[in-house]
Design an enzyme around this catalytic site. Structure first.
Site, short mmCIF file in Angstrom:
data_model
loop_
_atom_site.label_atom_id
_atom_site.label_comp_id
_atom_site.label_asym_id
_atom_site.label_seq_id
_atom_site.Cartn_x
_atom_site.Cartn_y
_atom_site.Cartn_z
N HIS A 1 35.63 -32.33 84.35
CA HIS A 1 36.79 -31.64 85.00
C HIS A 1 37.63 -30.50 84.11
O HIS A 1 37.80 -29.56 84.71
CB HIS A 1 37.73 -32.75 85.14
CG HIS A 1 39.14 -32.43 85.84
ND1 HIS A 1 39.59 -32.47 87.08
CD2 HIS A 1 40.36 -31.86 85.10
CE1 HIS A 1 40.62 -32.25 87.30
NE2 HIS A 1 41.07 -31.98 86.23
N GLU A 2 37.97 -30.67 82.81
CA GLU A 2 38.33 -29.83 82.02
C GLU A 2 37.75 -28.56 81.80
O GLU A 2 38.07 -27.51 81.97
CB GLU A 2 38.71 -30.52 80.65
CG GLU A 2 39.57 -31.51 80.59
CD GLU A 2 40.79 -31.29 81.41
OE1 GLU A 2 41.50 -30.24 81.36
OE2 GLU A 2 41.43 -32.50 82.02
N HIS B 1 37.84 -26.49 84.71
CA HIS B 1 39.37 -25.63 84.62
C HIS B 1 39.19 -24.33 83.91
O HIS B 1 39.46 -23.12 84.47
CB HIS B 1 40.55 -26.48 84.00
CG HIS B 1 41.28 -27.28 84.78
ND1 HIS B 1 41.96 -26.65 86.14
CD2 HIS B 1 41.48 -28.54 84.65
CE1 HIS B 1 42.52 -27.97 86.60
NE2 HIS B 1 42.32 -28.94 85.99
N GLU C 1 43.60 -28.58 91.22
CA GLU C 1 43.03 -29.66 90.57
C GLU C 1 41.79 -30.54 91.54
O GLU C 1 40.64 -30.89 91.03
CB GLU C 1 44.20 -30.81 90.64
CG GLU C 1 44.97 -30.46 89.33
CD GLU C 1 44.44 -30.56 88.21
OE1 GLU C 1 43.57 -31.57 88.03
OE2 GLU C 1 44.83 -29.57 87.53
#
Length: 288
Positions: free
Chosen positions: A144-145, A148, A219
């Site tokens: 997930h990071e 980003h 997100e």
């Protein structure tokens, strides 16, 4: 308390540096922004709106390390740290970005990514997250990071923040100059300052709501990226597990809660969508 003090000091330092830059430009280079004209006022608003955002972006890694107490892993000291570094290295390679710095900080379950460039980022996980989750779940959080970083969310959020800041300052000053002007057309500077500051605070709420809406949208994209990088199970079960942790235990400094989901003044100002909505979106995206 330490994080809050450092954030305040950083903001003061940013403003001081911008005013000092204006002083240098006008004193040594003869470049002066005339705030009495509409174009000059807009230039000044853009200078402070974008300037503050970009200075904060370039300082974000340093501030994250200091305020969150992040310990960067230079050389892995144990098997878990080796696994963590190798996992981030593999996902960064798969995502087509440079290897981020890898860090661990002591806090409740959470993680974040920050940095001014996708090839010069920092990815950090908390000790609480490490203790709470399986390696598959941690891998989902990391993915997930990394997503980003790959998506350039730090830069796009900075650009959007700069645009919003510019219009907040510009519109506030325009309205303040109209209200603080007497019948002879003279401006009461004290009233102008107070009104413009009050309007900036009010308009900043609307700007924040817009920025948080965009943050919630990003997100979902980062969750999709996590599915692509490490599969749906890791990020899905990580979020499901985090949803069982009381929200007050997950609060991070507003600038760094990249994986957290703690908002303020309700969901309208929340930086992250509700856990349930994210779980449903992951299932739909993964075709489950």
């Amino acid at each position: 308390m330490t994080s809050m003090i450092m954030l305040i000091l950083m903001n003061l330092a940013v403003m001081a540096s911008l005013y000092f830059t204006l002083f240098i430009l006008s004193t040594f280079f003869g470049i002066y922004i005339d705030q009495q004209s509409m174009s000059g006022l807009f230039m000044m608003a853009a200078f402070f709106g974008f300037g503050g955002s970009f200075v904060s972006l370039f300082m974000s890694k340093w501030m994250a390390k200091k305020s969150m107490g992040v310990e960067v892993i230079e050389t892995p000291r144990n098997e878990f740290e080796r696994w963590l570094v190798n996992t981030i290295e593999r996902q960064a390679r798969d995502a087509g970005i440079g290897m981020p710095e890898v860090g661990i900080f002591n806090a409740a379950p959470n993680a974040f990514a920050t940095g001014w460039d996708k090839n010069n980022a920092l990815v950090a996980v908390s000790s609480g997250l490490i203790e709470m989750m399986s390696r598959e779940e941690i891998e989902g959080v990391i993915a997930h990071e990394i997503s980003h970083v790959k998506n350039g969310d730090m830069v796009t959020m900075t650009l959007m923040q700069g645009v919003l800041n510019t219009f907040v300052i510009f519109i506030s000053r325009i309205l303040a100059s109209m209200v603080a002007r007497d019948r002879d057309g003279n401006t009461n500077q004290g009233m102008y300052f107070m009104i413009s500051m009050a309007l900036e605070m009010v308009f900043s709420l609307f700007a924040t709501a817009i920025l948080m809406w965009y943050s919630r949208h990003r997100e979902y994209k980062a969750d999709e990226g996590a599915v692509e990088l490490s599969g749906a199970q890791g990020i899905y079960y990580a979020l499901a597990k985090l949803g069982q942790v009381p929200r007050e235990q997950l609060a991070l400094n507003d600038d760094y809660k990249a994986f957290g989901f703690v908002g303020f003044l309700g969901s309208f100002f929340a930086s992250h969508p509700p856990i349930e909505a994210r779980l449903e979106h992951i299932k739909e995206y993964a075709g489950a």
